[in-house]
Enzyme design. Structure first.
Site, PDB file in Angstrom:
ATOM      1  N   LYS A  89       0.785  -1.322  -0.049  1.00 24.35           N
ATOM      2  CA  LYS A  89      -0.019   0.106  -0.182  1.00 24.35           C
ATOM      3  C   LYS A  89       0.626   1.206  -0.084  1.00 24.35           C
ATOM      4  O   LYS A  89       0.464   2.047  -0.436  1.00 24.35           O
ATOM      5  CB  LYS A  89      -0.850   0.027   1.346  1.00 24.35           C
ATOM      6  CG  LYS A  89      -1.989  -0.930   1.221  1.00 24.35           C
ATOM      7  CD  LYS A  89      -3.009  -0.812   2.248  1.00 24.35           C
ATOM      8  CE  LYS A  89      -4.161  -2.054   2.104  1.00 24.35           C
ATOM      9  NZ  LYS A  89      -5.042  -1.985   3.183  1.00 24.35           N
ATOM     10  N   LYS A 117     -11.990  -8.714  -7.615  1.00 21.24           N
ATOM     11  CA  LYS A 117     -13.102  -8.994  -6.665  1.00 21.24           C
ATOM     12  C   LYS A 117     -13.875  -7.863  -6.265  1.00 21.24           C
ATOM     13  O   LYS A 117     -13.555  -6.707  -6.607  1.00 21.24           O
ATOM     14  CB  LYS A 117     -12.374  -9.432  -5.167  1.00 21.24           C
ATOM     15  CG  LYS A 117     -13.336  -9.863  -4.275  1.00 21.24           C
ATOM     16  CD  LYS A 117     -12.368 -10.305  -2.967  1.00 21.24           C
ATOM     17  CE  LYS A 117     -12.057  -9.276  -2.146  1.00 21.24           C
ATOM     18  NZ  LYS A 117     -11.639  -9.598  -0.699  1.00 21.24           N
ATOM     19  N   LYS A 147     -16.136  -3.037  -1.779  1.00 21.39           N
ATOM     20  CA  LYS A 147     -16.824  -1.841  -1.479  1.00 21.39           C
ATOM     21  C   LYS A 147     -16.400  -0.602  -1.715  1.00 21.39           C
ATOM     22  O   LYS A 147     -16.962   0.419  -1.482  1.00 21.39           O
ATOM     23  CB  LYS A 147     -17.100  -2.180   0.082  1.00 21.39           C
ATOM     24  CG  LYS A 147     -16.152  -2.258   1.080  1.00 21.39           C
ATOM     25  CD  LYS A 147     -16.803  -2.519   2.525  1.00 21.39           C
ATOM     26  CE  LYS A 147     -15.432  -2.627   3.564  1.00 21.39           C
ATOM     27  NZ  LYS A 147     -14.666  -3.885   3.414  1.00 21.39           N
TER      28      LYS A 147
END
Length: 325
Positions: free
Chosen positions: A108, A193, A196
């Site tokens: 990240k 995937k 959200k």
């Protein structure tokens, strides 16, 4: 035996979150299990405070609406005084090298640097906060995916190190692999995937989507031009994703779901109806809870009180053994 799981309000809950985790928590949960909304984890990158607050309430309502016992849920930030204290104690137990080795931080932070976005210190220390989440509640088992297993291993290391150096304060948790469930992919791009926090929500089915919106998204789902109604994930990933969604909603084996349909359109109609009916009671109950502010506040306050009470003696012991309590 306490099993402990959480969901981060980085976006609205998706069909994948519900089928892959929340529904299972509700159906397979045991009396001692705990489930939490990890809103503090949602602060490790740029975020909108008001949106974070709204998403945390909605996710809490989703958990209860899905059938999880209200006494087993809480919102992470409601335990901030305890978690802040314990995180500091654990940071004083953790080495820089251990934190720097966390794969998620490296991935990240590299992505943030490529995007010229500041890397927050919280992204580096987040695994220690996660360890505090787990150890404060005395969790024995932590169901996690492969991407979080390293963080649970860090919690184990810190628990053992603290117990060995200062005295027994913590249960040493273990990561467990949840039962295999449907891996729900993005309808617009079945190579990724269903997420959200996806920037493009065209292929994401959210728990709170109205039936008409679910219908439109599924109708536009990517398939292929082969015209074969068979379960072939490698060759027909879009079709396979629809079949897996239908199987998860109906309880049928995925390889049996393709039979009986004459076209992709017929299959999409069946998937649409199955998804709408699967999500309908959760969406409606969530809407009731969100509308009844006093009731949701009561559930949240009680959950926080129970979780705080549960962890109080562990934090007190850790502070005393560490020489600061």
């Amino acid at each position: 035996m306490t099993r402990f799981s959480g969901v981060t309000p980085s976006g609205n809950a998706t069909l994948g979150n519900y089928l892959g985790a929340i529904r299972r928590w509700a159906s397979e949960g045991r009396p001692g299990d705990l489930y939490f909304v990890s809103d503090l984890h949602g602060m490790t990158s740029a975020y909108n405070p008001q949106r974070l607050r709204v998403l945390a309430r909605e996710l809490l309502a989703n958990l209860v609406a899905s059938g999880i016992e209200p006494d087993q849920v809480f919102v992470q930030s409601d335990l901030l005084p305890q978690l802040g204290a314990l995180t500091w104690i654990l940071e004083c137990t953790c080495s820089f090298g251990e934190a720097a080795r966390m794969t998620q931080f490296k991935e990240k932070s590299n992505r943030r640097e490529l995007e010229a976005t500041p890397v927050r210190v919280s992204l580096f220390t987040y695994p220690v906060l996660m360890a505090a989440d787990i150890l404060l509640q005395g969790a024995d088992e932590v169901p996690v995916g492969e991407d979080q297993a390293q963080h649970v291993e860090l919690a184990r290391t810190l628990a053992r190190r603290f117990n060995g150096a200062y005295g027994d304060a913590f249960v040493v948790p273990r990561a467990v692999t949840p039962p295999a469930g449907a891996r729900i992919m993005d309808l617009a791009d079945p190579s990724r995937k269903m997420d959200k926090s996806a920037r493009d929500a065209a292929g994401v089915l959210f728990v709170m989507d109205e039936p008409d919106l679910l219908r439109r998204k599924i109708r536009r789902a990517v398939t292929d031009g082969l015209g074969r109604l068979e379960y072939r994930p490698a060759e027909q990933p879009g079709l396979a994703n629809l079949l897996e969604i239908l199987a998860a909603c109906t309880g049928k084996p995925v390889r049996e779901t393709a039979g009986g349909f004459g076209s992709y359109g017929e299959l999409k109609e069946a998937v649409t109806e199955a998804v709408i009916e699967e999500l309908r009671p959760v969406r409606e109950r969530t809407q009731e809870l969100l509308a009844d502010t006093a009731e949701l506040d009561r559930i949240r306050a009680r959950g926080a009180a129970l979780a705080s009470e549960r962890g109080a003696h562990r934090l007190a012991a850790a502070r005393r053994l560490a020489g600061v309590g």
